[in-house]
Design a protein around this motif. Structure first.
Motif, PDB file in Angstrom:
ATOM      1  N   ASN A  11     -19.154  17.546  -5.589  1.00 24.04           N
ATOM      2  CA  ASN A  11     -18.774  17.004  -4.286  1.00 24.04           C
ATOM      3  C   ASN A  11     -19.315  17.853  -3.137  1.00 24.04           C
ATOM      4  OD1 ASN A  11     -17.355  14.981  -5.603  1.00 24.04           O
ATOM      5  ND2 ASN A  11     -15.363  15.951  -5.319  1.00 24.04           N
ATOM      6  N   LEU A  12     -19.242  19.163  -3.298  1.00 21.68           N
ATOM      7  CA  LEU A  12     -19.714  20.073  -2.255  1.00 21.68           C
ATOM      8  C   LEU A  12     -21.223  19.947  -2.055  1.00 21.68           C
ATOM      9  CD1 LEU A  12     -18.512  22.285  -0.406  1.00 21.68           C
ATOM     10  CD2 LEU A  12     -19.095  23.925  -2.186  1.00 21.68           C
ATOM     11  N   LYS A  14     -23.102  17.385  -2.929  1.00 18.16           N
ATOM     12  CA  LYS A  14     -23.389  16.029  -2.425  1.00 18.16           C
ATOM     13  C   LYS A  14     -23.158  15.956  -0.914  1.00 18.16           C
ATOM     14  CE  LYS A  14     -22.195  11.186  -3.102  1.00 18.16           C
ATOM     15  NZ  LYS A  14     -21.339  10.241  -3.844  1.00 18.16           N
ATOM     16  N   LYS A  15     -22.089  16.566  -0.451  1.00 18.73           N
ATOM     17  CA  LYS A  15     -21.766  16.528   0.979  1.00 18.73           C
ATOM     18  C   LYS A  15     -22.771  17.319   1.813  1.00 18.73           C
ATOM     19  CE  LYS A  15     -18.178  17.662   4.322  1.00 18.73           C
ATOM     20  NZ  LYS A  15     -16.822  18.183   4.527  1.00 18.73           N
ATOM     21  N   HIS A  16     -23.120  18.525   1.367  1.00 19.39           N
ATOM     22  CA  HIS A  16     -23.958  19.417   2.177  1.00 19.39           C
ATOM     23  C   HIS A  16     -25.427  19.414   1.779  1.00 19.39           C
ATOM     24  CE1 HIS A  16     -20.554  21.080   4.348  1.00 19.39           C
ATOM     25  NE2 HIS A  16     -19.906  21.128   3.199  1.00 19.39           N
ATOM     26  N   LYS A  17     -25.741  18.879   0.607  1.00 21.78           N
ATOM     27  CA  LYS A  17     -27.115  18.763   0.114  1.00 21.78           C
ATOM     28  C   LYS A  17     -27.822  20.114  -0.033  1.00 21.78           C
ATOM     29  CE  LYS A  17     -27.634  14.039   1.769  1.00 21.78           C
ATOM     30  NZ  LYS A  17     -26.337  13.726   1.297  1.00 21.78           N
ATOM     31  N   ARG A  27     -21.920  26.402   6.862  1.00 19.46           N
ATOM     32  CA  ARG A  27     -21.606  25.000   7.169  1.00 19.46           C
ATOM     33  C   ARG A  27     -20.112  24.708   7.072  1.00 19.46           C
ATOM     34  NH1 ARG A  27     -26.480  21.272   4.700  1.00 19.46           N
ATOM     35  NH2 ARG A  27     -28.172  22.459   5.645  1.00 19.46           N
ATOM     36  N   ARG A  77     -12.510  26.900  -2.446  1.00 20.53           N
ATOM     37  CA  ARG A  77     -12.413  25.491  -2.831  1.00 20.53           C
ATOM     38  C   ARG A  77     -11.313  25.240  -3.860  1.00 20.53           C
ATOM     39  NH1 ARG A  77     -13.578  23.639   1.196  1.00 20.53           N
ATOM     40  NH2 ARG A  77     -13.249  21.669   0.158  1.00 20.53           N
TER      41      ARG A  77
END
Length: 139
Positions: A11-12, A14-17, A27, A77
């Protein structure tokens, strides 16, 4: 918890790429400090008044600092609101459950979407991704 760790990393990323833990921390508005910490203290994570901090021992090589940053992001996280010291004697060589989870998070982040090369050992794979050899068998 293993699937939770993998999903959190997925998820991390995917969100920040990105997978670079220093860039991720920036970020995510986590302050990263490089400090002259005592021998054996690689770094730590803490939270004060909704501000988050990662302190990293400036005396260690870049690859260790990178792993420590990823490990401390794991605490952020996976263990929100808690701060843990990443002390060499108590984590890499005798990790408790929360430290193992943070180590697992760091390994998953630093090897995200990476595959082992045919004939490569786990030691070589970890070395290629800047993961300390002491982590092998500790997550």
């Amino acid at each position: 918890m293993s699937n939770d760790v993998q999903q959190e990393v997925k998820n991390l990323v995917k969100k920040h790429k990105i997978t670079n833990p220093f860039e991720l921390a920036q970020r995510m508005n986590i302050n990263v400090w490089f400090l002259d910490l005592p021998d054996g203290v690689r770094g730590y994570y803490y939270r004060v008044l909704n501000r988050r901090y990662i302190a990293i021992n400036k005396n260690y090589p870049y690859e260790i600092q990178r792993f420590v940053c990823a490990h401390e992001l794991g605490h952020d996280r996976l263990h929100p609101g808690m701060g843990y010291y990443f002390i060499e004697d108590n984590t890499l060589f005798n990790p408790g459950k929360l430290e193992r989870q943070a180590n697992h998070f760091a390994v998953m982040l630093l090897t995200h979407n990476a595959e082992m090369i045919e004939g490569e050992t786990i030691e070589q794979f970890y070395a290629r991704h800047g993961i300390p050899k002491e982590i092998i068998g500790k997550i």
